[in-house]
Design a protein around this motif. Structure first.
Motif, PDB file in Angstrom:
ATOM      1  N   GLU A 283      69.598  10.755 -29.307  1.00 25.98           N
ATOM      2  CA  GLU A 283      70.155  10.825 -30.654  1.00 25.98           C
ATOM      3  C   GLU A 283      69.323  10.075 -31.681  1.00 25.98           C
ATOM      4  N   ILE A 284      68.670   8.981 -31.275  1.00 23.38           N
ATOM      5  CA  ILE A 284      67.905   8.199 -32.246  1.00 23.38           C
ATOM      6  C   ILE A 284      66.666   8.945 -32.726  1.00 23.38           C
ATOM      7  N   ALA A 285      66.260   9.970 -31.990  1.00 24.68           N
ATOM      8  CA  ALA A 285      65.103  10.784 -32.393  1.00 24.68           C
ATOM      9  C   ALA A 285      65.523  12.154 -32.882  1.00 24.68           C
ATOM     10  N   GLN A 286      66.801  12.313 -33.204  1.00 21.72           N
ATOM     11  CA  GLN A 286      67.296  13.617 -33.637  1.00 21.72           C
ATOM     12  C   GLN A 286      66.646  14.013 -34.968  1.00 21.72           C
ATOM     13  N   ASN A 287      66.257  15.280 -35.095  1.00 20.96           N
ATOM     14  CA  ASN A 287      65.606  15.823 -36.287  1.00 20.96           C
ATOM     15  C   ASN A 287      64.223  15.211 -36.548  1.00 20.96           C
ATOM     16  N   LEU A 288      63.611  14.644 -35.528  1.00 18.14           N
ATOM     17  CA  LEU A 288      62.268  14.081 -35.682  1.00 18.14           C
ATOM     18  C   LEU A 288      61.204  15.171 -35.673  1.00 18.14           C
ATOM     19  N   VAL A 289      61.455  16.259 -34.966  1.00 21.64           N
ATOM     20  CA  VAL A 289      60.462  17.326 -34.836  1.00 21.64           C
ATOM     21  C   VAL A 289      60.194  17.961 -36.198  1.00 21.64           C
ATOM     22  N   GLY A 290      58.915  18.052 -36.541  1.00 19.02           N
ATOM     23  CA  GLY A 290      58.517  18.643 -37.808  1.00 19.02           C
ATOM     24  C   GLY A 290      58.364  17.649 -38.933  1.00 19.02           C
ATOM     25  N   LYS A 291      58.648  16.365 -38.688  1.00 19.45           N
ATOM     26  CA  LYS A 291      58.511  15.349 -39.727  1.00 19.45           C
ATOM     27  C   LYS A 291      57.039  14.946 -39.898  1.00 19.45           C
ATOM     28  N   PRO A 292      56.673  14.371 -41.061  1.00 14.19           N
ATOM     29  CA  PRO A 292      55.285  13.942 -41.291  1.00 14.19           C
ATOM     30  C   PRO A 292      54.854  12.841 -40.333  1.00 14.19           C
TER      31      PRO A 292
ATOM     32  N   ARG B   9      59.756   1.276 -34.739  1.00 10.56           N
ATOM     33  CA  ARG B   9      61.132   0.781 -34.604  1.00 10.56           C
ATOM     34  C   ARG B   9      61.608   0.762 -33.152  1.00 10.56           C
ATOM     35  N   TYR B  10      61.271   1.790 -32.392  1.00 13.27           N
ATOM     36  CA  TYR B  10      61.865   1.927 -31.057  1.00 13.27           C
ATOM     37  C   TYR B  10      60.867   1.751 -29.915  1.00 13.27           C
ATOM     38  N   HIS B  11      59.567   1.713 -30.217  1.00  8.87           N
ATOM     39  CA  HIS B  11      58.567   1.571 -29.157  1.00  8.87           C
ATOM     40  C   HIS B  11      57.548   0.487 -29.511  1.00  8.87           C
ATOM     41  N   TRP B  12      58.018  -0.542 -30.196  1.00  8.01           N
ATOM     42  CA  TRP B  12      57.147  -1.611 -30.679  1.00  8.01           C
ATOM     43  C   TRP B  12      56.457  -2.353 -29.534  1.00  8.01           C
TER      44      TRP B  12
END
Length: 460
Positions: free
Chosen positions: A290-299, A309-312
């Motif tokens: 869910e934390i990566a929802q709608n990430l596909v296609g982003k700049p 934020r999540y893989h620091w």
């Protein structure tokens, strides 16, 4: 005879008469209009124009197309102004309108002589098989009248028709002629004609692009030597499938293989990086849920923000590492560090910020890597309510003392300002600053205690 009676009954039917009115060539108006003006209205407009020309000299008109059109005078209740008529309509288009006002010759009604009937029939036969003048046909296209291009059979006439349409400058006429050439000539011959006529190419390319005729468009652009344009058309089509990421990825891979495979292609590097970004975003969406929802296609920077934020904590070289992603996508060091600073400051992870700007030298000491102006860093930290100690640490990294003082006054960080004057051993400046503080406030008491401290060696 029965059949003849049925025909008369059919043509006398009221509904049939209504449908047939559109084909009654003896009526005064054909129903065609130009910009909302009928044929009779066009004739009246022409008469008014010519009358005004003779009465007020508002126009200076010439009989040939090579001449120039004059000023049009427009009067109202409160204002009068003049503007060139050529601003509103081209010379060629105006000529078409004026010529259209001339009524078509009518055949005489009633009994006619045998010789006259033969002459009329001969003229009809000749008109049926002889192409009309090119300008006559183009005028019909421009005015929206019925027309036919089928009589222009020779290459010479077709070339003349194309050049005349380009000279007229009407997009509909140009496109109609080009489509006629495509229908009646070999593709190679059409491309040869278009290669020296960029205006016609522009209209035809737009036509093919709008109708998604990608293969025909690619062939044309390749013939014209515009290989990069052809490749980018395929890329644009590939990225349109955003609703289906897997299908978009397949199209992009095929596009990269077929059109961007050159060793020296900078566009190919861009397309391959875009494919890798899409693959990374799809993997993160599958991994992070869910934390990566709608990430596909982003700049790219949105993907880097997600990684920061999540893989620091992931080491460089790992798939989710923000540093690895930045290097892969060609993100500059400044962009990467600013994005990282913004994310970690928003999370109030103050200890992580030191790793952004302070690195270890090869002798084991500390080295500042100030790829971002320290003034901007201090402003960002203050906006995210960083502690005074953190602000002071980065404020002291600003080399110009005057900029330090100006910035701390602008941010209204009283405790940081007091610490700054203490670090500069500027007793007079601290006294002046204390005078502007609220008496007995926490910052006032803090400044008073500093002034009374015996451990500070003031320079004034």
């Amino acid at each position: 005879m029965a059949g003849h009676g049925e025909d008369e009954e059919y043509w006398n039917d009221s509904e049939t008469k209504t449908r047939a009115r559109a084909f009654n060539f003896e009526e005064e108006e054909y129903g065609n209009q130009l910009c909302g003006v009928s044929m009779s209205g066009t004739a009246r407009l022409s008469q008014q124009v010519r009358a005004e020309m003779g009465r007020h000299n508002a126009y200076q008109c010439v009989d040939s197309l090579s001449g120039s059109l004059s000023q049009v005078t427009v009067s109202g209740d409160h204002q009068t102004f003049s503007a060139p008529l050529s601003v509103l309509i081209s010379d060629k288009a105006l000529t078409c309108i004026l010529d259209a006002s001339v009524p078509y010759p009518r055949e005489a009604k009633g009994p006619i002589s045998l010789d006259e009937e033969v002459r009329i029939l001969r003229r009809k036969v000749e008109d049926r098989w002889t192409p009309p003048p090119v300008n006559t046909t183009l005028t019909k296209i421009f005015l929206g009248h019925p027309y036919s291009l089928e009589l222009y059979r020779s290459l010479e006439l077709k070339t003349e028709l194309l050049d005349a349409s380009i000279k007229l400058g009407d997009g509909n006429a140009i496109l109609a002629v080009v489509l006629f050439l495509v229908k009646t000539l070999k593709k190679s011959l059409v491309y040869k004609l278009l290669s020296t006529r960029p205006d016609a190419v522009a209209h035809y390319v737009q036509y093919l692009d709008t109708r998604m005729q990608l293969n025909e468009l690619t062939d044309l652009l390749t013939y014209l030597g515009r290989n990069r344009d052809a490749a980018m058309k395929h890329f644009r089509v590939a990225v349109r499938s955003k609703h289906d990421a897997q299908r978009q990825l397949q199209r992009l891979r095929a596009c990269a293989s077929n059109h961007f495979s050159g060793p020296d292609s900078r566009d190919g590097e861009f397309v391959n990086n875009y494919i890798k970004l899409l693959e990374w975003e799809m993997a993160m969406e599958s991994c992070d849920g869910e934390i990566a929802q709608n990430l596909v296609g982003k700049p790219v920077l949105d993907a880097v923000t997600h990684a920061c934020r999540y893989h620091w904590g992931e080491p460089k070289g790992s798939f989710g590492s923000p540093l690895t992603l930045s290097h892969q996508q060609g993100v500059s060091d400044r962009q990467y560090r600013w994005t990282l600073l913004t994310v970690r400051a928003a999370m109030q992870a103050w200890e992580d910020i030191d790793n952004i700007f302070i690195t270890k030298s090869w002798l084991g000491g500390k080295k500042l890597k100030a790829v971002v102006p320290m003034e901007e860093v201090v402003r960002l930290l203050h906006a995210h309510q960083a502690p005074a100690a953190v602000l002071m640490k980065y404020l002291l990294l600003i080399e110009n003392p005057e900029k330090q003082v100006a910035l701390v006054h602008k941010l209204q960080c009283h405790k940081v300002a007091i610490d700054l004057y203490i670090s500069q051993r500027d007793r007079r400046a601290l006294i002046n600053y204390k005078a502007n503080l609220s008496p007995q406030s926490e910052d006032y008491v803090y400044a008073e205690n500093a002034l009374q401290a015996s451990t500070i060696r003031w320079k004034n």
